[in-house]
Scaffold this motif. Structure first.
Motif, PDB file in Angstrom:
ATOM      1  N   MET A 137      41.549  32.577  29.158  1.00  0.00           N
ATOM      2  CA  MET A 137      40.645  31.741  29.942  1.00  0.00           C
ATOM      3  C   MET A 137      40.078  32.533  31.116  1.00  0.00           C
ATOM      4  SD  MET A 137      41.484  28.198  31.970  1.00  0.00           S
ATOM      5  CE  MET A 137      42.491  29.085  33.173  1.00  0.00           C
ATOM      6  N   LEU A 138      40.951  33.306  31.780  1.00  0.00           N
ATOM      7  CA  LEU A 138      40.481  34.128  32.895  1.00  0.00           C
ATOM      8  C   LEU A 138      39.528  35.218  32.413  1.00  0.00           C
ATOM      9  CD1 LEU A 138      43.746  34.612  34.998  1.00  0.00           C
ATOM     10  CD2 LEU A 138      41.829  33.082  35.477  1.00  0.00           C
ATOM     11  N   TYR A 139      39.834  35.785  31.265  1.00  0.00           N
ATOM     12  CA  TYR A 139      39.009  36.880  30.741  1.00  0.00           C
ATOM     13  C   TYR A 139      37.631  36.389  30.282  1.00  0.00           C
ATOM     14  CZ  TYR A 139      37.460  40.744  27.826  1.00  0.00           C
ATOM     15  OH  TYR A 139      36.732  41.758  27.263  1.00  0.00           O
ATOM     16  N   MET A 140      37.626  35.228  29.611  1.00  0.00           N
ATOM     17  CA  MET A 140      36.356  34.711  29.086  1.00  0.00           C
ATOM     18  C   MET A 140      35.481  34.135  30.192  1.00  0.00           C
ATOM     19  SD  MET A 140      36.673  35.367  25.850  1.00  0.00           S
ATOM     20  CE  MET A 140      35.357  34.414  25.105  1.00  0.00           C
ATOM     21  N   ASN A 196      45.022  43.372  31.472  1.00  0.00           N
ATOM     22  CA  ASN A 196      44.582  44.746  31.732  1.00  0.00           C
ATOM     23  C   ASN A 196      43.067  44.886  31.620  1.00  0.00           C
ATOM     24  OD1 ASN A 196      47.050  45.895  32.357  1.00  0.00           O
ATOM     25  ND2 ASN A 196      47.520  46.417  30.236  1.00  0.00           N
ATOM     26  N   LYS A 197      42.483  44.222  30.589  1.00  0.00           N
ATOM     27  CA  LYS A 197      41.026  44.245  30.426  1.00  0.00           C
ATOM     28  C   LYS A 197      40.346  43.587  31.636  1.00  0.00           C
ATOM     29  CE  LYS A 197      38.709  44.714  27.087  1.00  0.00           C
ATOM     30  NZ  LYS A 197      37.724  45.761  26.670  1.00  0.00           N
ATOM     31  N   LEU A 198      40.941  42.490  32.100  1.00  0.00           N
ATOM     32  CA  LEU A 198      40.383  41.780  33.233  1.00  0.00           C
ATOM     33  C   LEU A 198      40.437  42.652  34.498  1.00  0.00           C
ATOM     34  CD1 LEU A 198      39.258  39.046  34.266  1.00  0.00           C
ATOM     35  CD2 LEU A 198      41.628  38.381  34.753  1.00  0.00           C
ATOM     36  N   ARG A 199      41.538  43.361  34.672  1.00  0.00           N
ATOM     37  CA  ARG A 199      41.692  44.202  35.855  1.00  0.00           C
ATOM     38  C   ARG A 199      40.706  45.371  35.855  1.00  0.00           C
ATOM     39  NH1 ARG A 199      47.299  47.283  36.618  1.00  0.00           N
ATOM     40  NH2 ARG A 199      46.385  48.363  34.812  1.00  0.00           N
ATOM     41  N   THR A 200      40.481  45.955  34.692  1.00  0.00           N
ATOM     42  CA  THR A 200      39.585  47.115  34.632  1.00  0.00           C
ATOM     43  C   THR A 200      38.120  46.719  34.777  1.00  0.00           C
ATOM     44  OG1 THR A 200      39.529  46.923  32.201  1.00  0.00           O
ATOM     45  CG2 THR A 200      41.148  48.432  33.167  1.00  0.00           C
ATOM     46  N   GLU A 201      37.800  45.449  34.524  1.00  0.00           N
ATOM     47  CA  GLU A 201      36.410  45.001  34.607  1.00  0.00           C
ATOM     48  C   GLU A 201      36.065  44.405  35.972  1.00  0.00           C
ATOM     49  OE1 GLU A 201      35.489  42.439  31.392  1.00  0.00           O
ATOM     50  OE2 GLU A 201      36.008  43.897  29.840  1.00  0.00           O
ATOM     51  N   ILE A 202      37.091  44.234  36.816  1.00  0.00           N
ATOM     52  CA  ILE A 202      36.815  43.680  38.144  1.00  0.00           C
ATOM     53  C   ILE A 202      36.240  44.788  39.046  1.00  0.00           C
ATOM     54  CG2 ILE A 202      37.879  42.744  40.240  1.00  0.00           C
ATOM     55  CD1 ILE A 202      39.843  41.286  38.505  1.00  0.00           C
TER      56      ILE A 202
END
Length: 202
Positions: A137-140, A196-202
């Motif tokens: 949910m956070l990622y999308m 991890n994907k969310l962190r790298t895209e922030i």
């Protein structure tokens, strides 16, 4: 290796009994064609029993053959009757008791262990699936609500598919605990991936 036996309430077939001392050393082994419950004696009547005795000293092993032998297993037909139930409908406590009874009777309870381990791992499914859903949910984000719901349903379907697959593999190929916990482990790994994907895209 102990042979499998068939549980039929008051009858046990192809029975192997292993007796060990407090140091887990083999002291006696009994192989019997069958065992019938003697209600009057409250013991099992072993048919065509071979008794192998292993002395604790240096004396050689000796064997005896008995056409009929009364023997106390420390278990009654009631202790084995739960094996006639549908294992999936048994509680964790009942299944655990049955596994212990089979093991103490000198048999290998391996075929029951996948179901026992699943009953231990499945209650955590809500936690791991919920954690995965939160990560997705956070990622999308708000723009991907529809996709998030679809992925959530897909995750649930994949969870039960991996649970079924893990149970099948756990029957012979992998440790029962691994087959039961594999879906939870996969969910956790996917959760870490999305964070991890969310962190790298922030």
């Amino acid at each position: 290796m102990p042979r499998p036996f068939t549980l039929r309430l008051t009858r046990l077939d192809d029975l192997t009994i292993i007796v060990q001392d407090k140091n887990q050393l083999l002291t006696k082994r009994i192989d019997a064609e069958s065992a019938l419950w003697d209600k009057d004696q409250e013991k099992w009547s072993l048919k065509n029993a071979m008794v192998y005795t292993f002395p604790s000293d240096d004396s050689p092993m000796h064997s005896e053959k008995h056409e009929l032998l009364l023997y106390s297993l420390g278990r009654t037909p009631k202790d084995f009757s739960s094996a006639t139930q549908n294992i999936e409908q048994m509680s964790h406590g009942d299944l655990s008791n049955m596994v212990n009874s089979v093991r103490q009777a000198g048999e290998n309870p391996r075929k029951y262990l996948p179901d026992l381990r699943i009953k231990e791992a499945f209650p955590f499914a809500v936690f791991f699936l919920g954690l995965l859903a939160y990560a997705m949910m956070l990622y999308m984000g708000s723009s991907g609500k529809a996709s998030g719901i679809g992925l959530g349903l897909l995750a649930v379907i994949l969870y039960f598919m991996s649970l079924s697959l893990g149970k099948s593999f756990a029957a012979e190929m992998i440790p029962p605990w691994l087959g039961a916990w594999a879906p939870n482990i996969i969910c956790f790994m996917l959760t870490v991936y999305f964070f991890n994907k969310l962190r790298t895209e922030i």
